[in-house]
Design an enzyme around this catalytic site. Sequence first.
Site, mmCIF file in Angstrom:
data_model
loop_
_atom_site.group_PDB
_atom_site.id
_atom_site.type_symbol
_atom_site.label_atom_id
_atom_site.label_comp_id
_atom_site.label_asym_id
_atom_site.label_seq_id
_atom_site.Cartn_x
_atom_site.Cartn_y
_atom_site.Cartn_z
ATOM 1 N N ASP A 1 17.413 -71.775 45.225
ATOM 2 C CA ASP A 1 16.121 -71.094 45.295
ATOM 3 C C ASP A 1 15.870 -70.414 46.637
ATOM 4 O O ASP A 1 15.302 -69.323 46.695
ATOM 5 C CB ASP A 1 14.989 -72.060 44.941
ATOM 6 C CG ASP A 1 14.991 -72.407 43.452
ATOM 7 O OD1 ASP A 1 15.406 -71.548 42.662
ATOM 8 O OD2 ASP A 1 14.585 -73.528 43.093
ATOM 9 N N ASP B 1 6.108 -81.122 49.626
ATOM 10 C CA ASP B 1 6.809 -80.273 50.602
ATOM 11 C C ASP B 1 5.970 -79.074 51.042
ATOM 12 O O ASP B 1 5.806 -78.829 52.241
ATOM 13 C CB ASP B 1 8.129 -79.746 50.020
ATOM 14 C CG ASP B 1 9.176 -80.841 49.881
ATOM 15 O OD1 ASP B 1 9.041 -81.880 50.545
ATOM 16 O OD2 ASP B 1 10.128 -80.637 49.106
ATOM 17 N N ARG C 1 11.973 -66.672 40.380
ATOM 18 C CA ARG C 1 11.991 -66.548 41.846
ATOM 19 C C ARG C 1 11.755 -65.127 42.346
ATOM 20 O O ARG C 1 10.949 -64.925 43.262
ATOM 21 C CB ARG C 1 13.289 -67.132 42.440
ATOM 22 C CG ARG C 1 13.459 -68.653 42.268
ATOM 23 C CD ARG C 1 12.171 -69.378 42.362
ATOM 24 N NE ARG C 1 12.306 -70.825 42.461
ATOM 25 C CZ ARG C 1 11.461 -71.673 41.913
ATOM 26 N NH1 ARG C 1 10.457 -71.227 41.170
ATOM 27 N NH2 ARG C 1 11.601 -72.964 42.061
HETATM 28 N N1 ARG Z 1 19.552 -75.566 39.262
HETATM 29 C C1 ARG Z 1 18.529 -74.724 38.717
HETATM 30 C C2 ARG Z 1 18.621 -73.348 39.318
HETATM 31 O O1 ARG Z 1 19.250 -73.198 40.311
HETATM 32 C C3 ARG Z 1 17.173 -75.327 38.818
HETATM 33 C C4 ARG Z 1 16.612 -75.450 40.204
HETATM 34 C C5 ARG Z 1 15.326 -76.171 40.177
HETATM 35 N N2 ARG Z 1 14.568 -75.880 41.355
HETATM 36 C C6 ARG Z 1 13.744 -76.747 41.915
HETATM 37 N N3 ARG Z 1 13.119 -76.349 42.961
HETATM 38 N N4 ARG Z 1 13.571 -77.967 41.428
HETATM 39 O O2 ARG Z 1 18.108 -72.407 38.810
#
Ligand code: ARG
Length: 411
Positions: A124, A15, A95
């Site tokens: 995210d 991506d 993040r």
């Molecule tokens: N659900 C988890 C969170 O919101 C993990 C997200 C994983 N992110 C990813 N880009 N694969 O913190």
Amino acid sequence: MARSKVVLAYSGGLDTSVAIPWIREEKGLEVVAVTVDVGQPVDLEAVRAKAIASGAAAAYVADAKQEYADEFLRPAIRANALYEGSYPLSTALARPLIARHLVEVARREGATAIAHGCTGKGNDQVRFELSAQSLAPDLEVIAPAREWSMHREEEIAYAAAHGVPVGATRASPYSTDENLWGRSVECGILEDPAVEPPEEVFAWTVSPREAPATPVYVALEFEQGVPVSLDGRRRPLDQLVLELNRLAGAHGVGRIDHLESRVVGIKSREVYECPAATVLLEAHRALEALVLPRDVLSFKRIVEQRYAELVYDGLWFAPLRTSLEAFVDATQERVTGEVSVKLSRGQATVAGRRSDLSLYRAGLATYAEGDKFRREMAEGFIYVWGLPSRTWASVAAPSARPAAPPAARTP
Ligand code: ARG
């Protein structure tokens, strides 16, 4: 005139790699790629080279492991931060740190925007953008993967057509994210919450069934709520966490199967591996139980839950998080001592705890000889403590009163 620049959070995956030519073409901007090292096990030099090969004007790698541990994991441990009681926030905590690095590079490079590769369905995007809004409200945000409508195959074709190196990476059905604090796995068969996660989704932990039969004990020393030594060796927090991930993972500790409530309203099924976080939070809570009074402990649980929600929701840089942290900080002054944790077949169990600041008094707690508790005082205590209960009970509740006689009927 030189084109304006955008600073992209670059992981090296499909991506974010496709995002580089896409941004150049669709937005007419130069891309500066930034990869923040928060302990993800990838070859960062290869990631940097791939960014350039994909068309980035510049590519930077920032080693932020220590910064991540000291500024994000430290407060999370002190706050026992667990979202919905089970997720140690491994992705969520990284993040705001990544966003801060993007903003720093944007300032240095005179960029007008930042970009990320998140889709429109996850948490995210919210975390990156809320963090950026707090730190640099003037910067624009570009989210290519939220704008384009390409599927994986189309993305691969787009990559090939634009000179983006597409490695011979076998297409995994899972989406993962990793850093010091844990690993997350979603998609594939995990999207059926009725099905047990297959063994293949795990990478940091052995199956508890295959873990050594003999338990191992780890000795953890805390200073003011922060782990400072592991088995008698003082360690910077990032290294201690790394070491404990290996140790606990080898005993199958830290697997979490979470039916999660996302900020954007979606329920999702997430699997996590957080060996060090599981052990450290267990140990930290055990030490707090020894050195903090009952009311502080119970009020802190409320603060902790709210704190975890703020971190999850992308509000790291919001004033409420800072304010709650001030409360947490005040509670940690005496959280100094040692905890022994037994690792055995997927379980991390506190085996013992001690502290010079312990509130435990053997003379008060014992049922054996040497009891110093003045038990004759208990009767008076119960008389006064129970007064509101007795008064309440002496007044009959409306539901317990006999029904009023029916009103007289007029013939
Ligand atoms: N659900 C988890 C969170 O919101 C993990 C997200 C994983 N992110 C990813 N880009 N694969 O913190």
